[in-house]
Every structure is written in structure tokens, then in C-alpha cells.
Design a protein around this motif. Structure first.
Motif, mmCIF file in Angstrom:
data_model
loop_
_atom_site.group_PDB
_atom_site.id
_atom_site.type_symbol
_atom_site.label_atom_id
_atom_site.label_comp_id
_atom_site.label_asym_id
_atom_site.label_seq_id
_atom_site.Cartn_x
_atom_site.Cartn_y
_atom_site.Cartn_z
ATOM 1 N N LYS A 153 2.906 9.797 -10.032
ATOM 2 C CA LYS A 153 1.915 9.960 -11.137
ATOM 3 C C LYS A 153 1.321 11.306 -11.131
ATOM 4 O O LYS A 153 0.973 11.103 -12.536
ATOM 5 C CB LYS A 153 1.647 8.339 -11.815
ATOM 6 C CG LYS A 153 2.345 8.164 -11.780
ATOM 7 C CD LYS A 153 2.326 6.206 -12.072
ATOM 8 C CE LYS A 153 3.765 4.885 -12.136
ATOM 9 N NZ LYS A 153 4.886 5.465 -13.307
ATOM 10 N N THR A 154 0.980 11.424 -9.819
ATOM 11 C CA THR A 154 -0.277 12.292 -10.391
ATOM 12 C C THR A 154 0.309 13.850 -9.772
ATOM 13 O O THR A 154 0.376 14.420 -9.233
ATOM 14 C CB THR A 154 -1.481 12.265 -9.632
ATOM 15 O OG1 THR A 154 -0.869 12.154 -7.685
ATOM 16 C CG2 THR A 154 -1.792 10.612 -9.348
ATOM 17 N N ARG A 155 1.826 13.823 -10.012
ATOM 18 C CA ARG A 155 2.631 15.042 -9.774
ATOM 19 C C ARG A 155 2.304 15.376 -8.058
ATOM 20 O O ARG A 155 1.738 16.950 -7.688
ATOM 21 C CB ARG A 155 2.389 16.602 -10.294
ATOM 22 C CG ARG A 155 1.942 16.600 -11.620
ATOM 23 C CD ARG A 155 2.210 17.793 -12.316
ATOM 24 N NE ARG A 155 2.388 17.131 -14.078
ATOM 25 C CZ ARG A 155 1.738 17.314 -14.979
ATOM 26 N NH1 ARG A 155 0.362 18.104 -14.829
ATOM 27 N NH2 ARG A 155 2.011 17.268 -16.514
ATOM 28 N N GLY A 156 2.759 14.434 -7.008
ATOM 29 C CA GLY A 156 2.487 15.407 -5.875
ATOM 30 C C GLY A 156 0.905 15.319 -5.437
ATOM 31 O O GLY A 156 0.936 16.022 -4.573
ATOM 32 N N ILE A 157 -0.007 14.553 -5.955
ATOM 33 C CA ILE A 157 -0.960 14.210 -5.776
ATOM 34 C C ILE A 157 -1.970 15.464 -5.806
ATOM 35 O O ILE A 157 -2.060 15.920 -5.233
ATOM 36 C CB ILE A 157 -1.708 13.570 -4.495
ATOM 37 C CG1 ILE A 157 -1.103 13.126 -4.075
ATOM 38 C CG2 ILE A 157 -3.361 13.356 -4.375
ATOM 39 C CD1 ILE A 157 -0.676 12.128 -2.485
ATOM 40 N N THR A 158 -1.420 16.059 -6.979
ATOM 41 C CA THR A 158 -2.101 17.721 -7.975
ATOM 42 C C THR A 158 -3.005 17.473 -9.137
ATOM 43 O O THR A 158 -3.529 18.321 -9.432
ATOM 44 C CB THR A 158 -1.097 18.702 -7.469
ATOM 45 O OG1 THR A 158 0.145 18.041 -8.542
ATOM 46 C CG2 THR A 158 -0.409 19.250 -6.325
ATOM 47 N N ARG B 264 0.874 -1.618 0.180
ATOM 48 C CA ARG B 264 -0.034 -0.041 -0.200
ATOM 49 C C ARG B 264 1.131 1.683 -0.040
ATOM 50 O O ARG B 264 0.188 2.079 -0.821
ATOM 51 C CB ARG B 264 -1.026 -0.041 1.231
ATOM 52 C CG ARG B 264 -2.054 -1.151 1.583
ATOM 53 C CD ARG B 264 -2.937 -0.446 2.454
ATOM 54 N NE ARG B 264 -2.247 -0.579 3.553
ATOM 55 C CZ ARG B 264 -1.963 0.577 4.442
ATOM 56 N NH1 ARG B 264 -3.623 1.615 4.110
ATOM 57 N NH2 ARG B 264 -2.199 0.814 5.792
ATOM 58 N N VAL B 265 1.833 1.646 0.817
ATOM 59 C CA VAL B 265 2.766 2.539 0.844
ATOM 60 C C VAL B 265 3.798 2.860 -0.662
ATOM 61 O O VAL B 265 3.048 3.505 -0.458
ATOM 62 C CB VAL B 265 3.670 1.891 1.838
ATOM 63 C CG1 VAL B 265 4.633 3.425 2.147
ATOM 64 C CG2 VAL B 265 2.748 2.279 3.805
ATOM 65 N N GLY B 266 3.651 2.049 -0.857
ATOM 66 C CA GLY B 266 4.642 2.000 -2.082
ATOM 67 C C GLY B 266 3.733 1.927 -3.733
ATOM 68 O O GLY B 266 4.249 3.103 -3.467
ATOM 69 N N LEU B 267 2.537 1.879 -3.155
ATOM 70 C CA LEU B 267 1.892 2.316 -4.539
ATOM 71 C C LEU B 267 1.140 2.926 -4.014
ATOM 72 O O LEU B 267 1.147 4.363 -5.103
ATOM 73 C CB LEU B 267 0.346 0.992 -4.516
ATOM 74 C CG LEU B 267 -0.478 1.331 -5.751
ATOM 75 C CD1 LEU B 267 0.395 1.093 -7.009
ATOM 76 C CD2 LEU B 267 -1.509 0.076 -4.975
ATOM 77 N N TYR B 268 1.165 4.529 -2.947
ATOM 78 C CA TYR B 268 0.287 5.519 -2.193
ATOM 79 C C TYR B 268 1.515 6.197 -3.298
ATOM 80 O O TYR B 268 1.513 7.361 -4.304
ATOM 81 C CB TYR B 268 0.696 5.786 -1.217
ATOM 82 C CG TYR B 268 0.603 7.512 -0.556
ATOM 83 C CD1 TYR B 268 -0.935 7.424 -0.067
ATOM 84 C CD2 TYR B 268 1.239 7.816 -0.300
ATOM 85 C CE1 TYR B 268 -1.325 8.472 0.024
ATOM 86 C CE2 TYR B 268 1.171 9.182 0.175
ATOM 87 C CZ TYR B 268 -0.131 9.372 0.210
ATOM 88 O OH TYR B 268 -0.088 10.653 0.702
ATOM 89 N N HIS B 269 3.807 5.699 -3.370
ATOM 90 C CA HIS B 269 3.901 6.890 -3.018
ATOM 91 C C HIS B 269 3.799 6.911 -4.836
ATOM 92 O O HIS B 269 4.334 7.763 -5.555
ATOM 93 C CB HIS B 269 5.466 6.240 -2.894
ATOM 94 C CG HIS B 269 5.529 6.618 -1.305
ATOM 95 N ND1 HIS B 269 5.395 7.977 -0.702
ATOM 96 C CD2 HIS B 269 5.513 5.585 -0.334
ATOM 97 C CE1 HIS B 269 5.641 8.015 0.320
ATOM 98 N NE2 HIS B 269 5.408 7.122 0.479
ATOM 99 N N GLN B 270 3.916 5.669 -5.266
ATOM 100 C CA GLN B 270 3.661 5.667 -7.417
ATOM 101 C C GLN B 270 2.798 6.507 -7.004
ATOM 102 O O GLN B 270 2.631 7.451 -8.790
ATOM 103 C CB GLN B 270 3.759 4.432 -7.211
ATOM 104 C CG GLN B 270 4.708 3.409 -7.118
ATOM 105 C CD GLN B 270 4.676 1.933 -7.873
ATOM 106 O OE1 GLN B 270 4.005 1.386 -9.194
ATOM 107 N NE2 GLN B 270 5.023 1.232 -6.550
ATOM 108 N N VAL B 271 1.417 6.343 -6.509
ATOM 109 C CA VAL B 271 0.581 7.104 -7.174
ATOM 110 C C VAL B 271 0.975 8.899 -7.235
ATOM 111 O O VAL B 271 0.412 9.454 -8.018
ATOM 112 C CB VAL B 271 -0.932 6.432 -6.492
ATOM 113 C CG1 VAL B 271 -1.828 7.967 -6.600
ATOM 114 C CG2 VAL B 271 -1.359 5.583 -7.012
ATOM 115 N N SER B 272 1.307 8.602 -6.293
ATOM 116 C CA SER B 272 1.934 10.242 -5.756
ATOM 117 C C SER B 272 2.381 11.337 -6.614
ATOM 118 O O SER B 272 2.351 11.980 -7.773
ATOM 119 C CB SER B 272 2.680 10.433 -4.504
ATOM 120 O OG SER B 272 3.446 11.601 -4.393
#
Length: 127
Positions: free
Chosen positions: A106-111, A96-104
Motif C-alpha cells: 500500500k506504500t508502493r514498496g515502502i516508497t 506481523r509479516v503479513g501486515l508488513y507485506h500489506q503496508v509495503s
């Protein structure tokens, strides 16, 4: 050999440039269905490029909710989605943590997700 099992996880985040309307509550509305299709496509594209990509099966947006965050002066839309992947018996549990960071990442820091602006503190990935 034991076949792979389908495992699910949820992903939640808030869109800041999609004002929440009651149409987004109505599963039969054109707005709900159009927005869900776009969201599913964006999430699928993002997760196919992640570490779970080869096992990734797809995401289904299940809900749009009203999301007024502290310190915000406008309506925002909370997105709930359920994603599925094929878990091989020998594979490690979902990171979950690794996936969270990958999504973060790929979304420009969740933006940013496609045309949508995201609340950078709103991402949640649940195994």
C-alpha cells in the motif's frame, strides 16, 4: 463470551523528504502537532484497508527522531507510532509479516505514504 482485548503494535519508518528539525522533538510545537495529525491520518487510512481493518482502532505517532542513514547525504525523519487493534479471544495473533507485506504493497514498496517519500529499507512492524 470473553470480551476482546486491546492489543498494541509499533510501526516505524523513515521519511526521506521531511528534513528533521528540532521542532519535531517538541511535543508542544505547531510543527510536531501538525505533522503528527497528518501521520496519524495516513496510517489510520492505510491500516483500515489492511487485514486487521475491522479490528483496527487507530495509530498514535509518538515520536519523530533524527535519522541519517548510511549512504544518505541529508537529514531524514524517523517516525515511531503505536497502533491499537481489538483482539478477539478466538483470533490468531497479529501476523506481523503479513501486515508488513500489506503496508509495503500500500506504500508502493515502502516508497510513498501520502506526500511523503519513504526509505524503502526502513519499515519495521513489531507485534
Amino acid at each position: 463470551t470473553t470480551p476482546a482485548t486491546l492489543e498494541r503494535f509499533t510501526i516505524n519508518f523513515t521519511i526521506t523528504n521531511l528534513p528533521y528539525t528540532s521542532d519535531l522533538e517538541n511535543l508542544q510545537s505547531a510543527k510536531f502537532n501538525a505533522t503528527r495529525r497528518v501521520m496519524n491520518t495516513l496510517l489510520d487510512r492505510l491500516l483500515k484497508e489492511s487485514s486487521i481493518g475491522p479490528a483496527f482502532q487507530g495509530c498514535e505517532t509518538t515520536d519523530f527522531r533524527y535519522g541519517l542513514w548510511p549512504g544518505s547525504d541529508r537529514d531524514q525523519t524517523r517516525v515511531d507510532a503505536v497502533c491499537t487493534y481489538s483482539k478477539e479471544p478466538w483470533a490468531a495473533p497479529l501476523d506481523r509479516v503479513g501486515l508488513y507485506h500489506q503496508v509495503s504493497n500500500k506504500t508502493r514498496g515502502i516508497t510513498q505514504l501520502g506526500p511523503y517519500s519513504l526509505d524503502k529499507d526502513s519499515l519495521y512492524v513489531n507485534g
